[in-house]
Design an enzyme around this catalytic site. Structure first.
Site, PDB file in Angstrom:
ATOM      1  N   GLY A   8      39.745  38.494  53.260  1.00 34.66           N
ATOM      2  CA  GLY A   8      39.485  39.888  53.617  1.00 34.66           C
ATOM      3  C   GLY A   8      38.116  39.998  54.272  1.00 34.66           C
ATOM      4  N   ARG A  12      35.683  46.093  54.832  1.00 39.68           N
ATOM      5  CA  ARG A  12      34.430  46.734  54.422  1.00 39.68           C
ATOM      6  C   ARG A  12      33.641  45.869  53.450  1.00 39.68           C
ATOM      7  NH1 ARG A  12      38.167  51.359  54.956  1.00 39.68           N
ATOM      8  NH2 ARG A  12      39.213  50.483  53.127  1.00 39.68           N
ATOM      9  N   MET A  13      34.301  45.386  52.424  1.00 41.93           N
ATOM     10  CA  MET A  13      33.603  44.567  51.411  1.00 41.93           C
ATOM     11  C   MET A  13      33.377  43.144  51.899  1.00 41.93           C
ATOM     12  SD  MET A  13      32.509  46.140  48.863  1.00 41.93           S
ATOM     13  CE  MET A  13      32.249  44.875  47.618  1.00 41.93           C
ATOM     14  N   ASP A  34      40.816  36.438  57.305  1.00 45.33           N
ATOM     15  CA  ASP A  34      41.307  37.818  57.327  1.00 45.33           C
ATOM     16  C   ASP A  34      42.780  37.785  57.734  1.00 45.33           C
ATOM     17  OD1 ASP A  34      39.601  40.563  57.100  1.00 45.33           O
ATOM     18  OD2 ASP A  34      41.360  40.860  58.348  1.00 45.33           O
ATOM     19  N   ASN A 105      34.826  46.001  39.173  1.00 44.52           N
ATOM     20  CA  ASN A 105      33.751  46.727  39.851  1.00 44.52           C
ATOM     21  C   ASN A 105      32.461  45.921  39.748  1.00 44.52           C
ATOM     22  OD1 ASN A 105      31.825  48.765  40.704  1.00 44.52           O
ATOM     23  ND2 ASN A 105      33.508  50.231  40.401  1.00 44.52           N
ATOM     24  N   HIS A 133      37.030  58.350  45.680  1.00 40.11           N
ATOM     25  CA  HIS A 133      36.741  57.297  46.653  1.00 40.11           C
ATOM     26  C   HIS A 133      36.839  57.844  48.070  1.00 40.11           C
ATOM     27  CE1 HIS A 133      37.322  54.587  43.240  1.00 40.11           C
ATOM     28  NE2 HIS A 133      36.637  53.713  43.943  1.00 40.11           N
ATOM     29  N   HIS A 134      36.392  56.987  49.016  1.00 36.72           N
ATOM     30  CA  HIS A 134      36.523  57.261  50.453  1.00 36.72           C
ATOM     31  C   HIS A 134      38.007  57.311  50.809  1.00 36.72           C
ATOM     32  CE1 HIS A 134      37.604  52.988  51.006  1.00 36.72           C
ATOM     33  NE2 HIS A 134      36.761  52.815  50.005  1.00 36.72           N
ATOM     34  N   LYS A 137      40.631  54.154  51.251  1.00 31.96           N
ATOM     35  CA  LYS A 137      41.153  53.332  50.152  1.00 31.96           C
ATOM     36  C   LYS A 137      42.670  53.409  50.131  1.00 31.96           C
ATOM     37  CE  LYS A 137      40.525  52.555  45.163  1.00 31.96           C
ATOM     38  NZ  LYS A 137      40.354  51.091  45.381  1.00 31.96           N
ATOM     39  N   GLY A 143      41.045  50.318  40.703  1.00 33.42           N
ATOM     40  CA  GLY A 143      41.073  49.261  39.691  1.00 33.42           C
ATOM     41  C   GLY A 143      40.101  49.569  38.556  1.00 33.42           C
ATOM     42  N   THR A 144      39.004  50.223  38.904  1.00 30.26           N
ATOM     43  CA  THR A 144      38.007  50.595  37.893  1.00 30.26           C
ATOM     44  C   THR A 144      38.591  51.610  36.916  1.00 30.26           C
ATOM     45  OG1 THR A 144      36.246  50.233  39.501  1.00 30.26           O
ATOM     46  CG2 THR A 144      35.703  51.551  37.550  1.00 30.26           C
TER      47      THR A 144
END
Ligand SMILES: NC(=O)C1=CN([C@@H]2O[C@H](COP(=O)(O)OP(=O)(O)OC[C@H]3O[C@@H](n4cnc5c(N)ncnc54)[C@H](OP(=O)(O)O)[C@@H]3O)[C@@H](O)[C@H]2O)C=CC1
Ligand SMILES: O=C(O)C1=N[C@H](C(=O)O)C[C@H](O)C1
Length: 248
Positions: A8, A12-13, A34, A105, A133-134, A137, A143-144
């Site tokens: 990935g 973003r991450m 990716d 997280n 969240h943004h 997503k 997941g948190t």
């Protein structure tokens, strides 16, 4: 120098993580994978650790693949619930030298908030989770929130707590949120937020509100680097950044 492959990598991450790893003195990125890239590059470039930030739909199979290659894994992708962890544990039986670190997280604030909420939950009649969240997503709940609800549900079951009171009998639009281990979870997507979560705990006449806000992805990078440095020294499957932080 530990050799890291990122799954990935152009997300973003992934982008933030590649930058942070390359800025470190003891870790280096040897493969950036990716969508449409060949995952075999991870093996060809002799990665020691794979950092997974691919979408939940792809991440599960990729984690299993990494285990079979004998490579340690840090799982940042969400969607890894208790059953997913059991599936990883089963796969590791044949690979005792591999460790997998599932990190719902990477924010210390989020980890502390989850810890505090789990500790507090048995003392309150009502407990609900709101995650924000943004709008980019792709999964809900976060997941948190899933992890927090699982821990809260377990703590309340151990304490013999009754279900949170709720007189709702008519909810045609499903506005009461989803149920995870007896905890109502509400997912909000609003431009301007990156990652926030609030746990509301209440009894008659008293409310406790626990909240964290992660504003930038860069704030998560110390947790990412800590996890990459820790995973070779772990055994089996480990869940949660708090496992490698001295928070007690
Ligand atoms: N643990 C934590 O603290 C955090 C976890 N997350 C989680 O990490 C995951 C990624 O989040 P985020 O970076 O925002 O998401 P993005 O969508 O920005 O990044 C995902 C990247 O993976 C790519 N991709 C799609 N399919 C594959 C595949 N099969 N193999 C490799 N790469 C693939 C995507 O490409 P394309 O866009 O073309 O599909 C995209 O570039 C999510 O599950 C999110 O919940 C996010 C932030 C923090
Ligand atoms: O998608 C995100 O951005 C995030 N996802 C993770 C989750 O689903 O819990 C972690 C954090 O909330 C950011």
């Amino acid at each position: 120098m530990n050799r890291v492959a990122v799954l990935g990598a152009r997300g973003r991450m992934g982008v933030a993580s590649v930058r942070a790893i390359e800025a470190s003195s003891d870790l280096t990125v040897v493969a950036e994978i990716d969508v449409d890239d060949d995952i075999q590059d991870i093996v060809d470039k002799k990665a020691d650790i794979v950092l997974v930030f691919s979408p939940p739909g792809a991440a599960h199979e990729q984690v299993q693949w990494c285990i079979k290659q004998g490579i340690h894994v840090v799982v940042g992708s969400s969607g890894f619930d208790e059953q997913s962890v059991e599936d990883i544990r089963a796969a590791l039986v044949d690979h005792p030298d591999v460790s997998v670190f599932v990190v719902p997280n990477f924010s210390v604030s989020a980890v502390l908030m989850t810890k505090f909420a789990t500790k507090a939950a048995p003392y309150y009649e009502s407990v609900e989770i709101i995650e924000i969240h943004h709008p980019g997503k792709v999964d809900a709940p976060s997941g948190t929130a899933q992890h927090t609800a699982e821990l809260i549900g377990l703590a309340r079951a151990k304490a013999g707590c009754a279900p949170s009171p709720d007189a709702t009998t008519r909810d045609p639009h499903g506005t009461r949120g989803g149920q995870i281990e007896g905890v109502s979870v509400h997912a909000v997507r609003v431009r301007g937020f990156m990652s926030s979560q609030e746990v509301l705990l209440g009894v008659e006449g008293e409310i406790l509100r626990l909240r964290y806000d992660s504003v930038t992805r860069e704030s998560l990078m110390p947790g990412v680097l800590t996890s990459l440095r820790a995973v070779p020294n772990l055994t089996g499957v480990t869940v949660g950044l708090d496992a490698v932080l001295d928070l007690d």
